[in-house]
Structure formats: structure tokens, C-alpha cells
Write an enzyme that holds these catalytic residues in place. Structure first.
Site, mmCIF file in Angstrom:
data_model
loop_
_atom_site.group_PDB
_atom_site.id
_atom_site.type_symbol
_atom_site.label_atom_id
_atom_site.label_comp_id
_atom_site.label_asym_id
_atom_site.label_seq_id
_atom_site.Cartn_x
_atom_site.Cartn_y
_atom_site.Cartn_z
ATOM 1 N N ASP A 119 0.800 -1.229 0.000
ATOM 2 C CA ASP A 119 0.000 0.000 0.000
ATOM 3 C C ASP A 119 0.840 1.291 0.000
ATOM 4 O O ASP A 119 1.559 1.563 0.964
ATOM 5 C CB ASP A 119 -0.913 0.042 1.228
ATOM 6 C CG ASP A 119 -1.700 -1.251 1.439
ATOM 7 O OD1 ASP A 119 -1.159 -2.345 1.163
ATOM 8 O OD2 ASP A 119 -2.851 -1.164 1.901
ATOM 9 N N GLU A 143 -4.061 1.771 -2.781
ATOM 10 C CA GLU A 143 -5.343 2.190 -2.173
ATOM 11 C C GLU A 143 -5.256 3.393 -1.242
ATOM 12 O O GLU A 143 -6.285 4.008 -0.961
ATOM 13 C CB GLU A 143 -5.988 1.011 -1.428
ATOM 14 C CG GLU A 143 -5.276 0.655 -0.141
ATOM 15 C CD GLU A 143 -6.209 0.140 0.941
ATOM 16 O OE1 GLU A 143 -7.401 -0.055 0.689
ATOM 17 O OE2 GLU A 143 -5.721 -0.035 2.071
ATOM 18 N N ASN A 144 -4.046 3.732 -0.763
ATOM 19 C CA ASN A 144 -3.918 4.862 0.166
ATOM 20 C C ASN A 144 -3.099 6.012 -0.413
ATOM 21 O O ASN A 144 -2.602 6.861 0.327
ATOM 22 C CB ASN A 144 -3.266 4.413 1.477
ATOM 23 C CG ASN A 144 -3.941 3.229 2.109
ATOM 24 O OD1 ASN A 144 -3.412 2.113 2.073
ATOM 25 N ND2 ASN A 144 -5.125 3.433 2.649
ATOM 26 N N ASN A 197 -10.020 -1.809 0.530
ATOM 27 C CA ASN A 197 -11.223 -1.231 1.140
ATOM 28 C C ASN A 197 -11.332 0.269 0.879
ATOM 29 O O ASN A 197 -12.406 0.846 1.008
ATOM 30 C CB ASN A 197 -11.253 -1.509 2.647
ATOM 31 C CG ASN A 197 -9.973 -1.104 3.348
ATOM 32 O OD1 ASN A 197 -8.887 -1.532 2.964
ATOM 33 N ND2 ASN A 197 -10.091 -0.273 4.353
ATOM 34 N N HIS A 198 -10.212 0.920 0.509
ATOM 35 C CA HIS A 198 -10.264 2.358 0.201
ATOM 36 C C HIS A 198 -10.490 2.631 -1.292
ATOM 37 O O HIS A 198 -10.318 3.770 -1.744
ATOM 38 C CB HIS A 198 -8.982 3.053 0.674
ATOM 39 C CG HIS A 198 -8.884 3.145 2.169
ATOM 40 N ND1 HIS A 198 -9.731 3.929 2.921
ATOM 41 C CD2 HIS A 198 -8.087 2.501 3.058
ATOM 42 C CE1 HIS A 198 -9.431 3.795 4.207
ATOM 43 N NE2 HIS A 198 -8.443 2.920 4.324
ATOM 44 N N HIS A 233 -6.176 -8.531 0.077
ATOM 45 C CA HIS A 233 -6.225 -7.336 0.914
ATOM 46 C C HIS A 233 -7.089 -7.657 2.133
ATOM 47 O O HIS A 233 -8.320 -7.675 2.045
ATOM 48 C CB HIS A 233 -6.816 -6.187 0.089
ATOM 49 C CG HIS A 233 -6.606 -4.859 0.723
ATOM 50 N ND1 HIS A 233 -5.404 -4.188 0.631
ATOM 51 C CD2 HIS A 233 -7.407 -4.095 1.500
ATOM 52 C CE1 HIS A 233 -5.498 -3.055 1.299
ATOM 53 N NE2 HIS A 233 -6.706 -2.980 1.845
ATOM 54 N N HIS A 259 -2.849 -4.496 3.301
ATOM 55 C CA HIS A 259 -3.827 -3.834 4.165
ATOM 56 C C HIS A 259 -3.328 -3.542 5.579
ATOM 57 O O HIS A 259 -3.703 -2.518 6.130
ATOM 58 C CB HIS A 259 -5.156 -4.610 4.258
ATOM 59 C CG HIS A 259 -6.167 -3.994 5.192
ATOM 60 N ND1 HIS A 259 -6.817 -2.811 4.906
ATOM 61 C CD2 HIS A 259 -6.633 -4.374 6.406
ATOM 62 C CE1 HIS A 259 -7.650 -2.516 5.907
ATOM 63 N NE2 HIS A 259 -7.544 -3.440 6.830
ATOM 64 N N HIS A 302 -0.303 -2.796 6.459
ATOM 65 C CA HIS A 302 0.787 -1.820 6.336
ATOM 66 C C HIS A 302 2.021 -2.215 7.136
ATOM 67 O O HIS A 302 2.909 -1.390 7.347
ATOM 68 C CB HIS A 302 0.330 -0.402 6.738
ATOM 69 C CG HIS A 302 -0.719 0.173 5.837
ATOM 70 N ND1 HIS A 302 -1.095 1.499 5.873
ATOM 71 C CD2 HIS A 302 -1.492 -0.392 4.876
ATOM 72 C CE1 HIS A 302 -2.043 1.727 4.974
ATOM 73 N NE2 HIS A 302 -2.308 0.592 4.367
HETATM 74 FE FE LIG Z 1 -3.915 0.205 3.011
HETATM 75 FE FE LIG Z 2 -6.821 -1.451 3.284
#
Ligand SMILES: [Fe+2]
Ligand SMILES: [Fe+2]
Length: 273
Positions: free
Chosen positions: A8, A39-40, A67-68, A155, A180, A182
Site C-alpha cells: 500500500d 489504495e492509500n 477497502n479504500h 487485501h 492492508h 501496512h
Molecule cells: Fe492500506
Molecule cells: Fe486497506
């Protein structure tokens, strides 16, 4: 085939490190295929199209999400136009975008990348195990097959769910890698059936933080059970975290897996290629 996967990308720190560092890392590691979880990338939440373009221009072949995925609304039309950016495959039918990508790899080879999201301690989605099974059944792995390598970005929050994924698809895909949390794990290995596995790749972000977010505000949320100000990404130098895998094109299975940690605060790890 040599595969580089980066976890991520968090905020400007992570983005700048990927844009500046990925071209050199890709050539040093002789990577044929590069996949990055993005995603981030946009201030910690989601992926704006211009940032996706910058990560692709730096050398990523595919960007995965999580999820983001929907935090930046501009991504919705972009996902329809850009097959190299994928979201978890187990969103319900009718969700915009795609959950898998097949990309051309130098040497007249092709690789499949699938993204799924776990269900333990996360939003309820369709079954990620059957979603991956459905994607890989469309292809034949190895020499003379339709793809010479395949990679699944799982994820997910729970290490148990990711471990179950690795073993479920051992011998069927080249790499199962988690994202996910991190936080990079030290359990990278080639499983008995020949699938490379790592529970979590870690993030591309500043590790003087709470999983990429500024530590003061993030810690305060645990001390006081009330929402504080919106979390913002930490801004110090990022560590590029991920995993490097070598596969045998004849079988599509892994022969070697090594952790990658470059720059920033974490202890450094670079495979000798
Ligand atoms: Fe993430
Ligand atoms: Fe995530």
C-alpha cells in the site's frame, strides 16, 4: 519471471518514494512484472487518477486496491477506462471496474493479477476464495499455457485468512501476497506446492507513524474513544516495502522469494539478483 510487488502506497511520502525509487528498483531487481497496491495513495484515502498515472509511469504494470477503493470518486470512471488498475474481485456483481488483469510481460509472456478483499474484521463482501478460483480457472498456467505467472493480492486484516488463502492456492498460482495491515511480515516462503507466499507486504510510507498516519492524532483515538480530527499521512521519508519473487516459466511456480525494504526507517532488505 521476476516479479516485484509493493504494498500500500500511503500519501505523498509513499507516492514520492515510488515515483522516485521504482524505476531504479525495477532495473536493479531485473523485474519483468511490477504490481503496486495504491489504495492509500491520495492523502491516505483512495487513489486519484493522476496518481495512478504517475505510479504506472514509474514502472508499475498493474495497480491493485482494497477497502479504500472508492474513497476518491474520480476513480470510478477511470477504472472503466484503465484495465491496469483493478479493485477487489469479490465486490458484488455490477460494481464498476475489474477484479483481475492480464498483462503482457517481456519475452512474449503474460501474467494474471487478481485482487480480492478478506471478510474477517472487514466489510462483508462476496466469497474471496471462490472469486480467485473463478479467475484462475479462466487460464492455464505455465509454458504453453495462457499465462506464465499469476499473482493474488489478498487485501485483508486477518493473518489467518491470508494464510488460508496461501495454502488453498498453493501450486495453482505463482504468488499470494497480503496487503492492508501496512506492516511487513517475516514469513515469506515458497509453500510446499510451489506458491510464493507472504502474509503482508507492508506499505510504501513513513514508518514513524501509526500505519502511515501521523502518530499523535492516530494514537489519541485509542486514548479517547471519540473521533478526533481527520487522520493525515505522516510526511517523513518512506520505506518502499514489498516482495520479490522469481518463478519458473515452465511451471509458473516460484523458485525464490525475498523481502524488499528500501529507504526510510525500516531495516533494509534487497535481494541479490
Ligand atoms: Fe492500506
Ligand atoms: Fe486497506
Amino acid at each position: 519471471m521476476r516479479i516485484l510487488f509493493l504494498g500500500d502506497v500511503v500519501g505523498r511520502s509513499g507516492r514520492d518514494a515510488v515515483v522516485a525509487g521504482l524505476p531504479g528498483l525495477k532495473s536493479a531487481l531485473k523485474a519483468d512484472l511490477v504490481v503496486v497496491n495504491g489504495e492509500n495513495a491520495s492523502h491516505g484515502f483512495g487513489l486519484a487518477p493522476d496518481m495512478a498515472r504517475a505510479i504506472l509511469a514509474a514502472g508499475a504494470d498493474v495497480i491493485t486496491l482494497g477497502n479504500h477503493a472508492w474513497d476518491r470518486k474520480e476513480i470510478i470512471p477511470f477504472l472503466e477506462q484503465e484495465p491496469r488498475v483493478i479493485r477487489p474481485a469479490n465486490f458484488p456483481p455490477g460494481t464498476p471496474g475489474r477484479g483481475a488483469a492480464v498483462v503482457e510481460v517481456p519475452g512474449n509472456r503474460r501474467a494474471l493479477v487478481v485482487n480480492v478483499m478478506g471478510r474477517l474484521f472487514m466489510d462483508a463482501l462476496d466469497d474471496p476464495f471462490r472469486a480467485v478460483q473463478a479467475e484462475i480457472q479462466k487460464h492455464r498456467l505455465g509454458a504453453g499455457g495462457t499465462i506464465q505467472a499469476s499473482l493474488v493480492d489478498v487485501h485483508a486484516e486477518a493473518s489467518s485468512e491470508k494464510s488460508a488463502f496461501g495454502h488453498s492456492f498453493d501450486g495453482l498460482v505463482s504468488l499470494v501476497v497480503g496487503t492492508h495491515t501496512h506492516t511487513p511480515t517475516a514469513d515469506h516462503q515458497v509453500l510446499p506446492g510451489g506458491t510464493a507466499y507472504m502474509t503482508d507486504a507492508g506499505m510504501c510510507g513513513d514508518y514513524d507513524s501509526v500505519i502511515g498516519m501521523q502518530k499523535g492524532g492516530a494514537a489519541l483515538r485509542f486514548w479517547r474513544k471519540m473521533p478526533g480530527e481527520r487522520l493525515a499521512p505522516a510526511e517523513g521519508p518512506a520505506t518502499l516495502c514489498g516482495v520479490w519473487v522469481e518463478t519458473d516459466d515452465a511451471t509458473g511456480l516460484a523458485t525464490r522469494i525475498e523481502p524488499v525494504r528500501q529507504g526510510g526507517r525500516l531495516s533494509q532488505a534487497l535481494p541479490v539478483v
